[in-house]
Design a protein around this motif. Structure first.
Motif, PDB file in Angstrom:
ATOM      1  N   GLY A 179       0.930  -1.223   0.091  1.00 49.76           N
ATOM      2  CA  GLY A 179      -0.162   0.041   0.117  1.00 49.76           C
ATOM      3  C   GLY A 179       0.858   1.171   0.114  1.00 49.76           C
ATOM      4  N   SER A 180       0.256   2.313  -0.160  1.00 52.72           N
ATOM      5  CA  SER A 180       0.928   3.785   0.141  1.00 52.72           C
ATOM      6  C   SER A 180       1.385   3.939   1.542  1.00 52.72           C
ATOM      7  CB  SER A 180      -0.236   4.768  -0.510  1.00 52.72           C
ATOM      8  OG  SER A 180      -0.405   4.439  -1.732  1.00 52.72           O
ATOM      9  N   PRO A 181       2.216   4.945   1.333  1.00 53.61           N
ATOM     10  CA  PRO A 181       2.809   5.183   2.576  1.00 53.61           C
ATOM     11  C   PRO A 181       1.685   5.801   3.663  1.00 53.61           C
ATOM     12  CG  PRO A 181       4.322   6.076   1.140  1.00 53.61           C
ATOM     13  CD  PRO A 181       3.117   5.460   0.471  1.00 53.61           C
ATOM     14  N   SER A 182       1.827   5.523   5.055  1.00 55.15           N
ATOM     15  CA  SER A 182       1.077   6.006   5.856  1.00 55.15           C
ATOM     16  C   SER A 182       1.569   6.335   7.448  1.00 55.15           C
ATOM     17  CB  SER A 182      -0.481   5.560   6.196  1.00 55.15           C
ATOM     18  OG  SER A 182      -0.176   4.018   6.630  1.00 55.15           O
ATOM     19  N   TRP A 183       1.428   7.100   8.122  1.00 54.33           N
ATOM     20  CA  TRP A 183       2.236   7.468   9.390  1.00 54.33           C
ATOM     21  C   TRP A 183       1.228   7.638  10.553  1.00 54.33           C
ATOM     22  CZ3 TRP A 183       3.198   9.832   4.698  1.00 54.33           C
ATOM     23  CH2 TRP A 183       4.279   9.425   3.969  1.00 54.33           C
TER      24      TRP A 183
END
Length: 440
Positions: free
Chosen positions: A298-302
């Motif tokens: 998936g796409s980056p998440s923080w």
């Protein structure tokens, strides 16, 4: 270690890192040894086929070891000042010892035959026998031809200043002169069998250069594409190179290849900071295949419920460690910036940016900027303004990045300017930031 540390070391006579006390792990493919007389640093790694140690032990600035950086710069302690050539190093405890050949001290050591765990008190590299006000923990285990490692810095500094983020060595890796080819994958099609590249040619007097390894690995190889790989799950920023002349696989030789995972991190006076890495002894194909097992999903998440997730600041600061379910960032300096760690994503997969945040400010809008793969820094074209909901409550701020024509191709990093100017009492609280294919 820092580039100039290597340049100084070439003036020294070779010293043996052999110690009376070693701790070993061994399985059918590799053998690992850590030196209990030198902070538990990795001083031995060899294939079971030939038993030849690939780790360089020319002096106490080599090995595979933990090394961290913070302020102040220069760093002084116990009335000692660093030599002029170390003034720029600042606060720098390292696992093996110091530049004066003093060794770091082990506090605890356990080896059950499957895992080594040890704790040491590191020494400040540029000072003479000055312990860091911190401890290092290492957990090491073997899996095939892989060393799986977890590392922790625990700070107990008396200086409570929140110093700016600095590049960390996660970890520092030194191999022998036979492994002189520095290779990584640096292009914008990771995990597609696209061609690998040699590391960039260093600029200036130091032998190291920096690059983005978008598959999360780098390697030091011999002429037959065999050597030592470093895998940094979730991280794509590297430094490394080769110093000296290619030569034999001599653990005490001065010539050496170097790699380090890199991250800009704020190291609070009381922080507990952890990271993971892997070492792979094998062919470049084996190293790359192992890295693919850590491919991001998936796409980056923080999520900022427990730590900063590698984000840092320019012209801003937060309320410090430990976090309490969110970051609380003070925006009282001019041009405050909130900057993500280096990562990689395709713009087409993540047209939306969603910021879960609360604002206390009289200003009406913030700005998001992005760094494209293959570029340096941020372009004035690569940005979008977004309205701030400034009522002190948490809201989802949804930003359509793809509405800007330059948001195309591979991306490396985000920068959020929450407000444009200094404002007394202004703040931002952030629970999470994520890139998404949808606005939900």
């Amino acid at each position: 270690m820092h580039p100039s540390r290597l340049l100084l070391s070439i003036l020294l006579l070779s010293t043996s890192a052999h110690a009376e006390r070693m701790s070993w792990l061994e399985i059918d493919r590799i053998k690992l040894g850590v030196d209990l007389d030198h902070g538990g640093a990795i001083t031995f790694l060899a294939s079971a086929k030939d038993g030849a140690n690939v780790i360089n032990n020319f002096d106490l600035g080599r090995q595979v070891q933990l090394s961290f950086y913070s302020g102040p710069v220069p760093f002084e302690a116990n009335g000692q000042k660093p030599a002029e050539h170390w003034r720029h190093i600042g606060w720098n405890p390292i696992q093996t010892g110091d530049d004066f050949k003093n060794a770091s001290r082990i506090l605890t050591h356990e080896n059950d035959g499957r895992q080594i765990h040890l704790t040491c008190v590191p020494l400040q590299w540029p000072l003479n026998n000055v312990p860091g006000e911190c401890t290092f923990d290492s957990w090491l285990e073997l899996d095939g031809a892989v060393v799986k490692a977890r590392a922790r810095l625990t700070n107990t500094r008396s200086d409570t200043t929140q110093y700016p983020a600095r590049l960390q060595e996660l970890p520092a890796v030194y191999a022998n002169g036979a492994f002189h080819r520095v290779v990584s994958y640096m292009n914008d099609k990771p995990f597609t069998a696209d061609a690998m590249s040699a590391a960039p040619v260093p600029q200036g007097k130091h032998p190291w250069s920096f690059w983005t390894g978008t598959e999360g690995w780098a390697a030091l190889l011999d002429e037959k594409d065999y050597g030592l790989g470093l895998i940094t799950p979730g991280r794509v920023h590297f430094t490394g190179g080769f110093a000296g002349k290619p030569g034999p696989n001599d653990t005490h030789g001065n010539s050496t290849g170097y790699l380090a995972g890199q991250a800009l991190e704020i190291l609070d006076h009381n922080i507990a900071y952890e990271f993971r890495y892997e070492l792979v002894l094998g062919t470049v194909q084996e190293i790359r295949a192992r890295a693919a097992t850590h491919r991001p999903q998936g796409s980056p998440s923080w999520s900022f419920t427990q730590d900063r997730q590698g984000w840092h600041y320019q012209n801003a600061r937060d309320t410090g460690w430990p976090l309490k379910n969110h970051l609380h960032i003070q925006l009282e300096q001019d041009d405050p910036q909130f900057i993500s760690p280096q990562t990689f994503w395709q713009a087409a997969d993540a047209p939306y940016l969603i910021i879960d945040a609360a604002f206390h400010t009289k200003q009406k809008q913030g700005t998001v900027m992005w760094q494209q793969h293959g570029t340096q820094g941020y372009s004035s074209e690569n940005k979008i303004a977004f309205p701030i909901i400034a009522d002190d409550e948490f809201h989802r701020h949804v930003i359509l990045l793809s509405s800007i024509p330059t948001y195309r191709g591979g991306m490396l990093r985000l920068r959020i300017d929450p407000v444009s100017g200094a404002e007394a009492g202004a703040w931002m609280k952030v629970r999470s930031i994520r890139l998404s294919a949808r606005p939900e």
